[in-house]
Design a protein around this motif. Structure first.
Motif, short mmCIF file in Angstrom:
data_model
loop_
_atom_site.label_atom_id
_atom_site.label_comp_id
_atom_site.label_asym_id
_atom_site.label_seq_id
_atom_site.Cartn_x
_atom_site.Cartn_y
_atom_site.Cartn_z
N ARG A 82 9.23 -8.16 -7.92
CA ARG A 82 8.85 -9.51 -8.34
C ARG A 82 9.40 -9.76 -9.75
O ARG A 82 9.41 -8.83 -10.57
CB ARG A 82 7.34 -9.62 -8.34
CG ARG A 82 6.70 -9.65 -6.94
CD ARG A 82 6.43 -8.27 -6.38
NE ARG A 82 5.76 -8.33 -5.08
CZ ARG A 82 4.43 -8.33 -4.94
NH1 ARG A 82 3.65 -8.25 -5.99
NH2 ARG A 82 3.91 -8.41 -3.75
N HIS A 124 7.95 -9.67 7.66
CA HIS A 124 8.91 -9.51 6.57
C HIS A 124 8.92 -8.08 6.08
O HIS A 124 7.95 -7.32 6.26
CB HIS A 124 8.62 -10.50 5.42
CG HIS A 124 7.61 -10.04 4.40
ND1 HIS A 124 6.30 -10.42 4.42
CD2 HIS A 124 7.74 -9.25 3.32
CE1 HIS A 124 5.66 -9.89 3.39
NE2 HIS A 124 6.50 -9.17 2.71
N ARG A 183 11.60 -13.39 -6.78
CA ARG A 183 11.78 -11.95 -6.54
C ARG A 183 13.26 -11.62 -6.45
O ARG A 183 14.08 -12.49 -6.23
CB ARG A 183 11.15 -11.57 -5.19
CG ARG A 183 9.68 -11.82 -5.07
CD ARG A 183 9.34 -12.19 -3.64
NE ARG A 183 7.90 -12.25 -3.44
CZ ARG A 183 7.20 -11.37 -2.72
NH1 ARG A 183 7.80 -10.40 -2.08
NH2 ARG A 183 5.90 -11.46 -2.61
N LYS A 232 -2.03 -5.28 11.24
CA LYS A 232 -0.63 -5.17 11.73
C LYS A 232 -0.57 -5.14 13.26
O LYS A 232 0.50 -4.96 13.84
CB LYS A 232 0.03 -3.90 11.15
CG LYS A 232 -0.03 -3.79 9.64
CD LYS A 232 0.99 -4.69 8.95
CE LYS A 232 0.61 -5.12 7.55
NZ LYS A 232 0.66 -4.11 6.54
N SER A 265 0.82 -1.21 0.00
CA SER A 265 0.00 0.00 0.00
C SER A 265 0.86 1.27 0.00
O SER A 265 0.34 2.38 -0.07
CB SER A 265 -0.93 0.01 1.22
OG SER A 265 -0.15 -0.11 2.38
O1 LIG Z 1 6.21 -8.84 -0.26
C1 LIG Z 1 5.12 -8.57 -0.74
O2 LIG Z 1 4.58 -9.33 -1.48
C2 LIG Z 1 4.38 -7.33 -0.36
O3 LIG Z 1 4.52 -6.37 -1.34
C3 LIG Z 1 4.78 -6.82 0.94
O4 LIG Z 1 6.13 -6.62 1.09
C4 LIG Z 1 4.01 -5.60 1.36
O5 LIG Z 1 4.76 -4.46 1.10
C5 LIG Z 1 3.73 -5.75 2.79
O6 LIG Z 1 3.03 -6.95 2.97
C6 LIG Z 1 2.95 -4.58 3.30
O7 LIG Z 1 1.72 -4.57 2.72
P1 LIG Z 1 0.72 -3.37 2.96
O8 LIG Z 1 1.46 -2.14 2.56
O9 LIG Z 1 -0.42 -3.66 2.07
O10 LIG Z 1 0.40 -3.37 4.39
#
Ligand SMILES: O=C(O)[C@H](O)[C@@H](O)[C@H](O)[C@H](O)COP(=O)(O)O
Length: 259
Positions: free
Chosen positions: A78, A156, A187, A210, A50
């Motif tokens: 990715r 992560h 990735r 979170k 996000s």
């Molecule tokens: O690794 C991934 O596939 C995601 O992109 C991930 O790193 C994302 O940045 C976090 O899960 C935070 O997600 P939000 O910003 O939606 O909370």
């Protein structure tokens, strides 16, 4: 009694995700100014999720943002074509960069001619960083002015996942992962040596999803979750931009945002 380190993380919590947008944009602007004043450029790494949407406050800042001085890299990406739904580049273009006058050459996307060979893909991206940093700064590791990151509910960040061997990487700037527990599995990611040499790392985390991971990261760093291991060498500094829904169980002291 032990004192917190001089560059202990700074935690800002806002009543809602919307109320975080403008202070985050001001924070990025301040980092931009300090960097351009010092070195004539602003180097930034950004992740997906996000986050790109939460940077929309920058669009409104107009001429104050010196887009031509920005050099933008991806904190992780990715291994997919640049127009694929999973591409962080596509997401960042759609949410932010297509709305502002940033020169296309200043946005460093992966070289998709290497999508079938992750080692080549990460090597090529490392070379892209070397061109930007090693030639200009001659440091062992790149020193990003700002790295903007999200966190997953497992703790992560970048594509550095709990328990993964990449957490031990000490040498490479960019590494690849073929077995990401979160799809898509293939990735590339910046490594800790890079993240932990940045001048500033700002995490953005919002929403009740979170609520349990934030205390684990901030109050129990000894657990060693990937986001807790983000500890840039002094004077590098970590900032957290979160909302109250995410931070309601956190004991770590909050700082009143005076940005
Ligand atoms: O690794 C991934 O596939 C995601 O992109 C991930 O790193 C994302 O940045 C976090 O899960 C935070 O997600 P939000 O910003 O939606 O909370």
């Amino acid at each position: 009694m032990s004192h917190p380190p001089p560059n202990a993380p700074v935690l800002y919590s806002f009543p809602s995700p919307e109320e975080l947008v403008s202070p985050l944009a001001d924070f990025v602007l301040k980092a931009q100014k300090e960097s351009i004043d010092k070195k004539g450029r602003f180097t930034l790494a950004i992740s997906g999720g996000s986050l790109p949407k939460q940077l929309k406050g920058l669009i409104k800042l107009g001429d104050a943002v010196k887009w031509s001085k920005w050099q933008v890299f991806y904190a992780d990406e990715r291994a997919v074509p640049l127009d694929h739904d999973d591409s962080n580049h596509r997401l960042c273009m759609a949410e932010l960069f297509s709305h502002v006058p940033i020169p296309q050459n200043n946005i460093h996307a992966i070289d998709t001619s290497y999508l079938d060979d992750l080692e080549e893909l990460s090597d090529a991206y490392e070379k892209e960083l070397i061109q930007e940093f090693a030639q200009k700064d001659s440091a062992r590791f790149p020193v990003f002015d700002l790295i903007l990151l999200g966190i997953g509910p497992d703790g992560h960040t970048c594509s550095l996942f709990p328990g993964h061997e990449l957490l031990a990487e000490e040498d490479r700037w960019v590494a690849y992962i073929e077995d990401s527990p979160k799809p898509p599995p293939k990735r590339i990611t910046l490594t800790y040596p890079v993240v932990n040499h940045a001048m500033r790392v700002a995490f953005v985390a919002t929403g009740a999803g979170k609520i349990d991971i934030l205390p684990a990261i901030l109050d129990e760093p000894e657990k060693g979750l990937p986001a807790s291991r983000v500890k840039p060498v002094y004077p590098g500094q970590v900032y957290w931009f979160v909302d109250d829904a995410a931070s309601s169980k956190v004991k770590y002291p909050k700082t009143e945002p005076k940005l």
